[in-house]
Structures are given as structure tokens and as C-alpha cells.
Design an enzyme around this catalytic site. Sequence first.
Site, PDB file in Angstrom:
ATOM      1  N   GLU A 136      -6.515   5.042   8.038  1.00 22.21           N
ATOM      2  CA  GLU A 136      -6.181   6.444   7.736  1.00 22.21           C
ATOM      3  C   GLU A 136      -7.361   7.144   7.045  1.00 22.21           C
ATOM      4  O   GLU A 136      -7.597   8.334   7.238  1.00 22.21           O
ATOM      5  CB  GLU A 136      -4.913   6.491   6.863  1.00 22.21           C
ATOM      6  CG  GLU A 136      -3.674   6.189   7.701  1.00 22.21           C
ATOM      7  CD  GLU A 136      -2.541   5.510   6.931  1.00 22.21           C
ATOM      8  OE1 GLU A 136      -2.576   5.507   5.684  1.00 22.21           O
ATOM      9  OE2 GLU A 136      -1.635   4.980   7.604  1.00 22.21           O
ATOM     10  N   ASN A 174       0.888  -1.172   0.000  1.00 18.33           N
ATOM     11  CA  ASN A 174       0.000   0.000   0.000  1.00 18.33           C
ATOM     12  C   ASN A 174       0.921   1.216   0.000  1.00 18.33           C
ATOM     13  O   ASN A 174       1.525   1.548   1.005  1.00 18.33           O
ATOM     14  CB  ASN A 174      -0.876  -0.034   1.262  1.00 18.33           C
ATOM     15  CG  ASN A 174      -1.690   1.242   1.431  1.00 18.33           C
ATOM     16  OD1 ASN A 174      -1.745   2.074   0.519  1.00 18.33           O
ATOM     17  ND2 ASN A 174      -2.321   1.400   2.593  1.00 18.33           N
ATOM     18  N   TRP A 175       1.012   1.852  -1.183  1.00 18.21           N
ATOM     19  CA  TRP A 175       1.979   2.951  -1.304  1.00 18.21           C
ATOM     20  C   TRP A 175       1.530   4.200  -0.551  1.00 18.21           C
ATOM     21  O   TRP A 175       2.291   5.113  -0.365  1.00 18.21           O
ATOM     22  CB  TRP A 175       2.180   3.284  -2.784  1.00 18.21           C
ATOM     23  CG  TRP A 175       2.962   2.231  -3.539  1.00 18.21           C
ATOM     24  CD1 TRP A 175       3.409   1.043  -3.057  1.00 18.21           C
ATOM     25  CD2 TRP A 175       3.373   2.304  -4.899  1.00 18.21           C
ATOM     26  NE1 TRP A 175       4.074   0.353  -4.015  1.00 18.21           N
ATOM     27  CE2 TRP A 175       4.084   1.103  -5.186  1.00 18.21           C
ATOM     28  CE3 TRP A 175       3.230   3.246  -5.931  1.00 18.21           C
ATOM     29  CZ2 TRP A 175       4.637   0.833  -6.428  1.00 18.21           C
ATOM     30  CZ3 TRP A 175       3.786   2.971  -7.167  1.00 18.21           C
ATOM     31  CH2 TRP A 175       4.482   1.780  -7.417  1.00 18.21           C
ATOM     32  N   LYS A 176       0.275   4.280  -0.199  1.00 10.46           N
ATOM     33  CA  LYS A 176      -0.302   5.464   0.451  1.00 10.46           C
ATOM     34  C   LYS A 176      -0.051   6.692  -0.427  1.00 10.46           C
ATOM     35  O   LYS A 176      -0.051   6.566  -1.654  1.00 10.46           O
ATOM     36  CB  LYS A 176       0.249   5.619   1.868  1.00 10.46           C
ATOM     37  CG  LYS A 176       0.052   4.338   2.688  1.00 10.46           C
ATOM     38  CD  LYS A 176       0.282   4.495   4.154  1.00 10.46           C
ATOM     39  CE  LYS A 176       0.004   3.178   4.870  1.00 10.46           C
ATOM     40  NZ  LYS A 176       0.209   3.219   6.285  1.00 10.46           N
ATOM     41  N   GLY A 182       2.966  -1.150   4.263  1.00  8.27           N
ATOM     42  CA  GLY A 182       3.035   0.282   3.957  1.00  8.27           C
ATOM     43  C   GLY A 182       4.468   0.661   3.607  1.00  8.27           C
ATOM     44  O   GLY A 182       4.945   0.431   2.493  1.00  8.27           O
ATOM     45  N   GLY A 183       5.172   1.222   4.578  1.00 10.94           N
ATOM     46  CA  GLY A 183       6.527   1.750   4.371  1.00 10.94           C
ATOM     47  C   GLY A 183       7.448   0.811   3.615  1.00 10.94           C
ATOM     48  O   GLY A 183       8.139   1.222   2.664  1.00 10.94           O
ATOM     49  N   GLU A 226      -5.221  -4.495  10.742  1.00  2.00           N
ATOM     50  CA  GLU A 226      -4.133  -3.543  10.939  1.00  2.00           C
ATOM     51  C   GLU A 226      -4.347  -2.783  12.244  1.00  2.00           C
ATOM     52  O   GLU A 226      -5.113  -1.814  12.281  1.00  2.00           O
ATOM     53  CB  GLU A 226      -4.098  -2.549   9.776  1.00  2.00           C
ATOM     54  CG  GLU A 226      -3.848  -3.196   8.440  1.00  2.00           C
ATOM     55  CD  GLU A 226      -3.302  -2.199   7.423  1.00  2.00           C
ATOM     56  OE1 GLU A 226      -2.320  -2.532   6.769  1.00  2.00           O
ATOM     57  OE2 GLU A 226      -3.846  -1.070   7.325  1.00  2.00           O
TER      58      GLU A 226
END
Length: 684
Positions: free
Chosen positions: A529, A440-442, A666-667, A599
Site C-alpha cells: 500500500e 498491521n492495523w493500517k 490486516g483486517g 503478501e
Amino acid sequence: MVEACCLLTAFVFIFSGFTKAVDPQGGAIKIGEYLNTFGLSISDDGVLLQLLSVLESTFEFVLGVHLLLGLRRKIASVLSFVMMLFMTVLTLYIYVTGKISDCGCFGEALHLSNRDTFLKNILLLAFTTVTLFFPDRIVSVLNKGPHRGVQLYSLLFVLLVSLWSYHYLPLVDYRPYYIGQDIPGAMSIPAGAQAPQYKTTFILEKNGERKEFTLDNYPDSTWKFIDSRTEEVSPGYKPEIYDFAVFSDKDEEVTHDILHQKNYFFWLIFPRVETTDNGEIDAIGDIYDYCRRYNYGICGLTSSSHQAAEAWEHSAGIRFPFYYADETMLKTMIRSNPGVMLVKNGKILNKWGKNALPDEDSLTSALGKLSLTYGNVSHGMTSTIKWLLLFFIPLIFRIFAGRISVSLRNRRKKRANNIIGKQDLIKNNNTMRKKIVAGNWKMNMNLQDGVALAKEINEVCKADKPACGVIICTPFIHLASVAAILDQNVVALGAENCADKEKGAYTGEVSAEMVKSTGAQYVILGHSERRQYYNETPEILKNKVALALKNNLKVIFCCGETLEEREAGKQNEVVKAELEGSVFNLSAEEWKNIVLAYEPIWAIGTGKTATADQAEEMLAYIRSIVADKYGKQAAEDTTILYGGSCKPSNAPELFSKPDIDGGLIGGASLKAADFKGIIDAWKK
Ligand code: 13P
């Protein structure tokens, strides 16, 4: 270190819980003594203290089992800390005031001085403080599933021990008057050793006035006997039995006489004859008749007054000599009122509580021909170890059986996973749920950087085929360009969001249909988020999910709790509400296109990963509620991912858990090498 503190506390709790559970009446006496120091006088024969005693030992034992196996770690560590804090303060109080000489923390099994008890409690308080701060580091021995069963098993075990001991006599006898004990031998003092000196005080009453007397100034018979107590006045060598003293109704000591009867001698023990259970009079009558028939000795022992003993004889219609002794001593000899001891030459041959007295059905011939002259000797530490082993052996079997079945299941799944291709990620074939690593690149990467990253991921995955499905979920602006360069048989594409409206005047929004038209196959919905920063409610998410599915997008639906919610123990409740609010309305057919991602919000982007056990616990719970809603098979087929600070270093442990089917990253999905490192965890 945390585990060592936890295990030591657990063993102490289990041992002390058990030693108290086998003697609920002893526990009631001790609680009565404590309450007395605060001016509260409650009879230890009453239900209240007996109940408190059973509750206390049960609580301690079950808490010990929780600590030992790492069950409900947070609540178990809080409760042990609170308990030790309370105990430490209490033992400091008795140490300073000396109001109680024996704390009773291990029942009658182990006697510690007040100072030693206080030091022991300080140590345990330190241990429980450590576990209080790091409950997550307590090792959870059980995989999943049997938690409830194990909790129930330990609760039932300790309750049964208590109830049995309460109904009959203590399951393990820690007191010196156990079956097989030679009382005169246990009273003897080695030659040359200094004997301790005791003083017996008698409480008598005349004309409403109560006074204390000793043997030296014992008054005439116009005074009525009320009570007596024996105290140590100067210490010395203390034999195992040091307080055995029996008096006639003329207050002459007859200890020697009753201990040296060569024939069988039945001692009917009534610690207090006024409160004795008269339901047993028939059985006592049977014993009395039996003694007369075979010429065996019989006597009553009580701490009550001569008058009370006579009143009892009168109402029972039975007459045998009554002797008098200290109440505590009698309660130490037998935890029953009445209780019976069979003694010969001072040796205890058998003991019976009031609920199992021998009667005419068992007293059928001379004692030499009956098995009544050798009761079950069950006393001391060997018996304790035997009973605790009996408790632990089924538990150990259950733990190992669980572990073996999980590892076999894992191995089978791994093998099947390698055989089944990795391309068709959501092909439900009833045999195997898919393992997935999704990025998930956000809101990261401009178009050029994003395309370059997607290209790199595509290449590394084509060069070294993943053992799981791979998805990258990118911002909207990347979708079409990335779709053009991805081999979606190897790396599938997804969006991070879609609108909750089908189409129309919603400036800035991107519909599910638009997402699908780029070539994407997935969409992430319900991410915390978006819930937090864009106020996406369960209702909005429900619409988004419906539109995504309508447009043939597969949904990666996220759920998870905040730190406050976890600390309040509400994680299950929160996650369940999130699923119920947005996806549990779907049909079984629609459900096949849902991937779930748990999550925990406190683990997202914080570097604070949930431990593999915590994640497993939650995913197992989520699977169980999916099973409740869609059935066991559907739950088995549902892919559930874990997300939150997942890295190449922790992915193998997380993915080794039976319910964790991969990760939402994510990161670490922003660097091809890290992302590939996580993907490769499925090869380990
Ligand atoms: P991190 O892996 O950066 O903690 O993010 C997890 C996440 O939110 C994936 O959706």
C-alpha cells in the site's frame, strides 16, 4: 470436481503419450497421413516427421505428469486446453471428411472410430476447460524441492523410451505381428463368419503413363510395377490379421506357401528397398550365409518394384527370393527398414531392427542350440502397465519420502518451538527460526479504541500464552500509549512506517529514531500500500531499512506481486526484484534483524487468500533466493510470514506448511478474538 477432471485428463495424456512414445515411427507415419490430407507430402522415413513424432509424445506424456502431480498448474492447464482445442477441431475434420480412418491418438494400442475419438476429445476439452478456469484448485502432490527433479525424470523417461524404440524396435509391440504371434491363427475366420472383401490395386507404368490395375485386369510384363495398395471393399468379421498377402515376382499369391514353411524361415523385410539402410548389408550377408549353411529359408519382402529389388540384390551381391507385399503391411510387421523376422510354420519367433541384426558373432550354431528362437515377448496392455508402473514406482517413493521428511521436520520444529520461549522474537540462536503472528492495523482505530484493543490483546495473550511470537504494528499516534500498557515479553510493538531521512525539515514525517524512542521494536517497511499510494520506490525503501536498522528497529519487510503479474507468471521475478532492490544489500549481520512477509497484492483485503500451496511455493522460493544470497543456514533462520486475507479459519492450513513461519494480519488483527484465533493456529 476440478481434481477429477484434471486426473482423468492426466491419465489419458500419460497413456496416450506413452503408447506413442514406444512407436515413434508409427507416430511419424500417422503425422504424415494427417499432413497428406492437407496436401503436404513429407516422407515418414525422414527426420522431420520422426522428430515431430517424438516431440508430440514427449509433450503429451510430460504434460500428463504435470497435471497428475499438480506441477506448474497454470501453464499446464493452459497448454492442455490449447492442445485439446486443436485436437478436437482436427478430429472433427477427419470425422466429417473421413480422410483418415484411424485417428491414431493412442498409437497402435487402441483403435477408436473417428466418431468415438471426436466424442472423447469433446469430453477432454470440457475437462480441460474446467481446469483452465480453476488451476489453483488442482492438488499439488509434491511439497517443494523435487519439482525440477520430477520434471526432468518424466522428460528423461519418455525420451529414453522413444529413443530406444526408435533405435531398436518398439519397446511394447501393439501391432498384431508381435513375437509369439501365430500369423495363420490370427488370420483365421470362425466357421460361418462372413469375411470382409478386399481389393488390391496395383499401380503400373508404361511409356511414362501410370495406371491402376486389379488382379482381374493385370496387364502384361511390358508394364512396370510402381506400387500397390489393399483396401477393404465390404466389411465382415475382421480377424486380428486381415491384410497379410504376399505375391511372387510373377504376381502370383504365395501367402500360403511362405506361412507354412516347416523349417526356420528368415524374412528380410524392406518396406521400400530404395530407401533401405545399406549400412546393414554385412549383417544381412551373415544371415544369408548362415541360412545356406544350415539350410534355413530366407526371403526378402518389399513393397518396391521387382527392378528395385533386383537393383538392391545387385549392389549387395546377395541373392535370395524376393516377394512383394503392401508397404503399410510391411511397416506394420516391423518398424525398421531393413528389419528381420524369424518365422517357423507362420509363428513369429523373433524380430530384429536394423540396429540389432544378428550377425556372425551371434549366429554360431544351429538355431535349436541358440537363444534366438524366442525373443522377448513384450506386447499389449500388460506390458504397458508394467512399464508405466516402472515409471511411477520411483515417483511414488519420492513423493512419500518427501512427505515423511517434511512431517518429521515439522514435528521437530513444533516441539522445539514449544520449548524455546516466545518472548525474544529475533534472537538468532542457529537452531530455530521464530514463528510470528503480527498485526498491521493500517489506518484504523482512534487513540482510545487502539489502546483498548491493545489492552485486550495483551490480556488474552497473557492469560493463554501463545505458541508463537506476537507483534502489533500500530499507527504512529498509538505507539507511545500502547507501549506503556503492553507487556512486550508477550506482545511486541511495531510501527507501520518510518521516514527515509534521518531528521530535519520534513514536515509530517516520523523518523526511525522517533519510532524507537516510543518503545517500539519493529517497523513494517515495503508494504504494497505504501509502494502503491505513496510511491515508495526500492531506493527509498533501501534508505528506510538502513535507518531502521541503524536505530535498532527490526524490520518486517514486505514483498508481493499484483494479479496481472501473477497471471503473467512473473511472481518470482517481481518478488526477487523487490528484495534485491531494498534488502539484499545488507550484511549477514544486519540480515539477522529482518523478517520477510510475502503478501500477494491480489490477496490483501480481498478475502481471496492464496492457497496454502501457492503461499508455500512462494515462501519456499523466497527462502531459496535468501539462501543464494546469505547461505543455507541464514535462509533456514529467516522468518518469512504470509499476509493476505489470513483468518482463524485458514491460518492452521497455511501455518502447517514448512516454509510459512506465521502471518502478517490486516483486517483480522482489528478484533482481539480473531487475532487470537490466528495466534492459536500455532497450537493446532
Ligand atoms: P488483510 O489481512 O486485511 O488482507 O491485509 C493483509 C495485509 O496487508 C497485512 O499487512
